[in-house]
Enzyme design. Structure first.
Site, PDB file in Angstrom:
ATOM      1  N   THR A   4      -0.715  -1.246  10.616  1.00 35.58           N
ATOM      2  CA  THR A   4      -1.314  -1.819   9.435  1.00 35.58           C
ATOM      3  C   THR A   4      -1.815  -0.922   8.358  1.00 35.58           C
ATOM      4  OG1 THR A   4      -2.210  -3.928   9.107  1.00 35.58           O
ATOM      5  CG2 THR A   4      -3.795  -2.295   9.612  1.00 35.58           C
TER       6      THR A   4
ATOM      7  N   LYS B  83      -4.028 -10.055   9.358  1.00 33.80           N
ATOM      8  CA  LYS B  83      -5.023  -9.065   9.764  1.00 33.80           C
ATOM      9  C   LYS B  83      -6.306  -9.137   8.951  1.00 33.80           C
ATOM     10  CE  LYS B  83      -1.052  -6.266  10.820  1.00 33.80           C
ATOM     11  NZ  LYS B  83      -0.258  -5.151  10.367  1.00 33.80           N
TER      12      LYS B  83
ATOM     13  N   GLY C  66     -11.110  -7.233   7.710  1.00 28.66           N
ATOM     14  CA  GLY C  66      -9.770  -6.919   8.176  1.00 28.66           C
ATOM     15  C   GLY C  66      -9.852  -5.922   9.300  1.00 28.66           C
TER      16      GLY C  66
ATOM     17  N   SER D 212      -2.833   2.914   9.275  1.00 25.71           N
ATOM     18  CA  SER D 212      -1.900   4.030   9.125  1.00 25.71           C
ATOM     19  C   SER D 212      -1.530   4.306   7.675  1.00 25.71           C
ATOM     20  CB  SER D 212      -0.648   3.785   9.963  1.00 25.71           C
ATOM     21  OG  SER D 212      -0.116   2.513   9.702  1.00 25.71           O
TER      22      SER D 212
ATOM     23  N   ALA E  87       3.091   0.558   1.282  1.00 29.24           N
ATOM     24  CA  ALA E  87       4.302   0.104   1.984  1.00 29.24           C
ATOM     25  C   ALA E  87       5.519   0.940   1.606  1.00 29.24           C
ATOM     26  CB  ALA E  87       4.556  -1.367   1.700  1.00 29.24           C
TER      27      ALA E  87
ATOM     28  N   CYS F 249       4.374   4.482   3.771  1.00 32.73           N
ATOM     29  CA  CYS F 249       4.060   4.437   5.204  1.00 32.73           C
ATOM     30  C   CYS F 249       5.058   3.541   5.947  1.00 32.73           C
ATOM     31  CB  CYS F 249       2.644   3.903   5.407  1.00 32.73           C
ATOM     32  SG  CYS F 249       2.183   3.721   7.139  1.00 32.73           S
TER      33      CYS F 249
ATOM     34  N   THR G   5       3.838   0.066   7.450  1.00 35.33           N
ATOM     35  CA  THR G   5       3.280  -0.901   6.510  1.00 35.33           C
ATOM     36  C   THR G   5       4.420  -1.624   5.811  1.00 35.33           C
ATOM     37  OG1 THR G   5       1.384   0.560   6.136  1.00 35.33           O
ATOM     38  CG2 THR G   5       1.776  -1.136   4.483  1.00 35.33           C
TER      39      THR G   5
END
Length: 178
Positions: free
Chosen positions: A8, A40, A52, A131, A163, A166, A169
């Site tokens: 996440t 989340k 979250g 992450s 996103a 990573c 993500t």
């Protein structure tokens, strides 16, 4: 051998009177994406707090339940509930094994709560965990400083930026707003 779960990016902030938290939906075990649409983020304390998590889902749900119990015990006082959760998390033999981080916001305060007993309130009120958290955090700080975007738009764009960097993500973003 225990598989490392990467799961996440969560980002929250209060900006121009709006408090928003968002997270991607990807859950990864090892090198395999297991789910694209995990949720989340959630509302707590009858919608007065948003939060979250990053880390193990079962662990996070356990911590959210305990945090909500402390919120109820302390009449919605987020800071007090965070201190009590962190204290128990750090000292309880069972809870110490849980692998998750919580991010919570109530419109005035933004906190990251960890199992090592840390409660972190960032200077700028922007919180990011997971992450891809550092990527989303950097993007959010720049957008707050150099754009006219709303809090919701900043969270969305920052999570999309994370996103793109990573691998843990994705762009299936869920947002909660106070």
């Amino acid at each position: 051998m225990k598989q490392l779960i990467h799961a996440t990016t969560v980002l929250g902030l209060t900006h121009r009177g709006a408090t928003v938290i968002g997270a991607d939906g990807q859950v990864t075990i090892g090198q395999t994406v297991m789910k694209h649409t995990a949720r989340k983020v959630r509302r707590l304390a009858n919608g007065k707090i948003i939060g979250g998590f990053a880390g193990s889902v079962a662990d996070a749900f356990t911590l959210f339940t305990k945090f909500e119990d402390y919120l109820e015990k302390h009449r919605g006082n987020m800071e007090r509930a965070a201190v009590e959760l962190a204290r128990e998390w750090r000292t309880d033999k069972y809870l110490r094994q849980l692998e998750a981080l919580l991010a919570v916001l109530d419109g005035k305060t933004s906190l990251v709560i960890s199992g090592s007993g840390e409660i972190i309130e960032p200077d700028d009120g922007i919180i990011a965990i997971g992450s891809g958290g550092s990527f989303a955090l950097a993007a959010a700080r720049m957008l707050v400083k150099h754009s006219s975007l709303s809090a919701r738009e900043i969270v969305e764009e920052s999570l999309r930026t994370a996103a793109g960097i990573c691998i843990y993500t994705n762009t299936n973003i869920v947002i909660e707003e106070l």
